[in-house]
Design a protein around this motif. Structure first.
Motif, PDB file in Angstrom:
ATOM      1  N   VAL A 218       0.861  -1.325  -0.016  1.00 31.33           N
ATOM      2  CA  VAL A 218      -0.123   0.073  -0.122  1.00 31.33           C
ATOM      3  C   VAL A 218       0.874   1.255   0.081  1.00 31.33           C
ATOM      4  O   VAL A 218       0.681   2.184  -0.732  1.00 31.33           O
ATOM      5  CB  VAL A 218      -0.754  -0.017   1.314  1.00 31.33           C
TER       6      VAL A 218
ATOM      7  N   VAL B 105      -3.154   5.213  -4.684  1.00 33.16           N
ATOM      8  CA  VAL B 105      -3.937   5.032  -3.790  1.00 33.16           C
ATOM      9  C   VAL B 105      -3.873   6.149  -2.764  1.00 33.16           C
ATOM     10  O   VAL B 105      -3.040   6.953  -2.723  1.00 33.16           O
ATOM     11  CB  VAL B 105      -3.774   3.801  -2.905  1.00 33.16           C
TER      12      VAL B 105
ATOM     13  N   ASP C 170      -6.043   4.542   2.927  1.00 36.38           N
ATOM     14  CA  ASP C 170      -5.612   3.253   2.772  1.00 36.38           C
ATOM     15  C   ASP C 170      -4.303   2.857   3.411  1.00 36.38           C
ATOM     16  O   ASP C 170      -4.267   1.748   4.089  1.00 36.38           O
ATOM     17  CB  ASP C 170      -5.351   2.809   1.377  1.00 36.38           C
TER      18      ASP C 170
ATOM     19  N   SER D 295      -4.376   0.394   6.815  1.00 35.07           N
ATOM     20  CA  SER D 295      -3.651  -0.870   6.865  1.00 35.07           C
ATOM     21  C   SER D 295      -2.939  -0.681   8.195  1.00 35.07           C
ATOM     22  O   SER D 295      -2.163  -1.586   8.632  1.00 35.07           O
ATOM     23  CB  SER D 295      -2.786  -0.806   5.344  1.00 35.07           C
TER      24      SER D 295
ATOM     25  N   TYR E 234      -7.245  -5.798  -5.410  1.00 33.47           N
ATOM     26  CA  TYR E 234      -6.720  -4.406  -4.822  1.00 33.47           C
ATOM     27  C   TYR E 234      -5.621  -3.800  -5.819  1.00 33.47           C
ATOM     28  O   TYR E 234      -5.596  -2.634  -6.033  1.00 33.47           O
ATOM     29  CB  TYR E 234      -6.442  -4.329  -3.446  1.00 33.47           C
TER      30      TYR E 234
ATOM     31  N   THR F  54     -11.234  -2.728  -2.973  1.00 33.15           N
ATOM     32  CA  THR F  54     -10.839  -1.873  -2.053  1.00 33.15           C
ATOM     33  C   THR F  54      -9.901  -2.305  -0.934  1.00 33.15           C
ATOM     34  O   THR F  54      -9.832  -3.598  -0.771  1.00 33.15           O
ATOM     35  CB  THR F  54     -12.295  -1.062  -1.352  1.00 33.15           C
ATOM     36  N   ASN F  55      -9.366  -1.683  -0.051  1.00 33.21           N
ATOM     37  CA  ASN F  55      -8.406  -1.917   0.918  1.00 33.21           C
ATOM     38  C   ASN F  55      -9.291  -2.396   2.119  1.00 33.21           C
ATOM     39  O   ASN F  55      -8.869  -3.474   2.716  1.00 33.21           O
ATOM     40  CB  ASN F  55      -7.795  -0.590   1.519  1.00 33.21           C
TER      41      ASN F  55
END
Length: 489
Positions: A177, A186, A190, A194, A387, A393-394
């Motif tokens: 990410v 992104v 996100d 995460s 993703y 999506t996250n």
């Protein structure tokens, strides 16, 4: 003043650092021990304090039987007395010395007492039989508890593996990410999401490790091992198919549970107590004899002797209803014992049924969760790919990760529940540890003594020996200078 506080704070920090270094060294100095389930059970049977107390209770019942048997034999008493005497009374009696003495011996032997002493011995023998079976029940209970504690260690160890894998997976996802965020593909949200999920996974891993430490410490305490012992388990939670049916398990339990047999002996003991109470209506007859010597001086020849021998009898013609009250109380005790024995059998059936149903439920959950793991792993991979491709999506990835972790813990829960349910079923059925209950009862009914019955029913030579208590084991204390987390490696 400020300089003084800074100086003391520096000293405290230095001492703390030194203390931490010593604590780190103590980790390597701690005792590590490889252990499997069989060794765990054996150590529990050798060291557990509950068993030691049951052995002492059995020994107390043994000496109660000896006491009851001793009352049926003869008793001999000796007494002697020496006195200094003086005054006109003794002079008028012809005493030439200022001292006098007397000695006597007595003998008594019960001939008839309405079986009072005999029934007392019978009741004590049933008490010893019950103590033997209670000891066996204690052995089985300790085996179950030790097994459960051992499986708990395996379960929490598996939790750690799941937690570590989840942390690694989420760390890798966070790295991806961050890479995509730096590439501008992104949003910052996100990354933050995460990071939060990784922190939660790390916190869960800390909890898993702590639960493992507690499980190991609990097992060590139960086995009377030092609290800082590093136990390295040699087994894994596995699934083994058992071809059992409820009817056979219940029938076996009713024949082999030691507490069922002990409850039956309690009924017999109460019946014997009633017969003892009825003896109060009958006369008692004893053979008695006595002899005595009286004189002024034991070294003089001027002394007199005497002896008597005969039979003494007594009979309570009227006791204001005392014996009848005792008989009625004994009858009530019989009913109580019979109700307790019936309740024990009902509880045995419930114990077997509960353990059996738990075994079958856990078995179904093993199959279900094992299949679910494969599905959850596939779902997590798809969420990651989607993703990375920008079509997912996250949140989808985080949700799939959570479901995968939960599914794996559910699988290990099912394995733990299955194995502990089998251990509970063994205990509910009365699977023997020291003696075979049916062989013991059969030998006792053939007139064998408790020790002989143990020999015939023993599963090994050690179990056939008469249980003896030992000195109290020292209290296992925690060495705070050696306190540390337990290593699973």
């Amino acid at each position: 003043m400020r300089k003084f506080l800074k100086k003391n704070l520096a000293v405290a920090v230095a001492v703390g650092v030194i203390g931490l270094s010593f604590a780190a060294e103590s980790v390597f100095a701690a005792t590590a021990r490889n252990i499997d389930l069989d060794e765990t059970v054996q150590l529990a049977l050798e060291n557990n304090r509950t068993i030691k107390r049951a052995i002492v209770s059995r020994e107390s019942a043994y000496w109660s039987l000896k006491t009851a048997g001793s009352r049926m034999g003869p008793t001999v008493g000796l007494s002697t007395q020496g006195q200094a005497v003086g005054g006109s009374y003794y002079k008028n009696q012809g005493y030439s010395n200022h001292r006098a003495f007397s000695s006597s011996a007595s003998f008594s032997m019960p001939i008839y007492d309405g079986n009072l002493l005999k029934e007392g011995r019978v009741a004590a023998r049933y008490g010893l039989n019950s103590a033997d079976l209670t000891l066996e029940d204690t052995l089985q209970a300790v085996k179950l508890q030790a097994t459960t504690y051992y499986y708990r260690v395996l379960q929490t160890k598996n939790y750690i593996e799941v937690g570590e894998e989840n942390v690694r997976t989420l760390q890798e996802h966070l790295n991806n990410v961050n890479a995509q965020f730096r590439a501008g593909t992104v949003a910052k949200a996100d990354v933050l999401s995460s990071e939060v999920n990784l922190a939660n996974a790390q916190q869960a891993l800390v909890t898993y490790n702590n639960n493992y430490d507690v499980a190991v410490a609990t097992l060590s305490n139960y086995l009377l091992l030092p609290a800082d012992t590093i136990l390295r388990t040699q087994d894994q939670l596995t699934y083994t198919k058992y071809s059992l049916n409820l009817e056979d398990c219940t029938a076996y339990a009713l024949d082999n549970r030691p507490d069922v047999a002990a409850a039956d002996y309690a009924v017999k003991q109460a019946e014997s107590s009633k017969r003892s109470a009825k003896a109060g209506h009958r006369p008692t007859v004893n053979a008695v004899a006595s002899t005595g010597i009286n004189g002024e001086n034991p070294f003089d020849n001027d002394k007199s002797d005497s002896w008597t021998a005969g039979i003494s009898a007594s009979w309570n013609i009227f006791d204001n209803g005392l014996v009848n009250s005792q008989v009625h109380a004994a009858e009530a005790a019989i009913i109580q014992a019979q109700e307790a024995a019936a309740a024990t059998r009902e509880q045995v059936q419930l114990d077997v049924q509960s353990a059996f149903l738990s075994l079958r439920a856990a078995e179904k959950n093993i199959a279900t969760t094992k299949t679910a793991i494969a599905s959850a792993e596939e779902d997590f991979k798809i969420a990651q790919v989607r993703y990375a491709a920008g079509v997912g999506t996250n949140l989808d990835v985080m949700d799939a990760s959570t479901k995968l972790t939960q599914t794996k813990t559910n699988y290990y829960d099912a394995l733990y529940n299955y194995n502990t349910a089998k251990a509970n079923l063994d205990k509910a059925m009365g699977i023997p540890v020291g003696i075979d209950v049916t062989r013991y009862v059969s030998a006792e009914e053939d007139g064998k003594s408790a020790n002989k019955a143990r020999e015939e029913a023993a599963l090994n030579s050690k179990a056939g020996e008469e249980p003896k208590h030992s000195d109290v084991a020292p209290v296992v204390t925690i060495d705070l200078s050696n306190a540390k987390p337990v290593s699973t490696k």
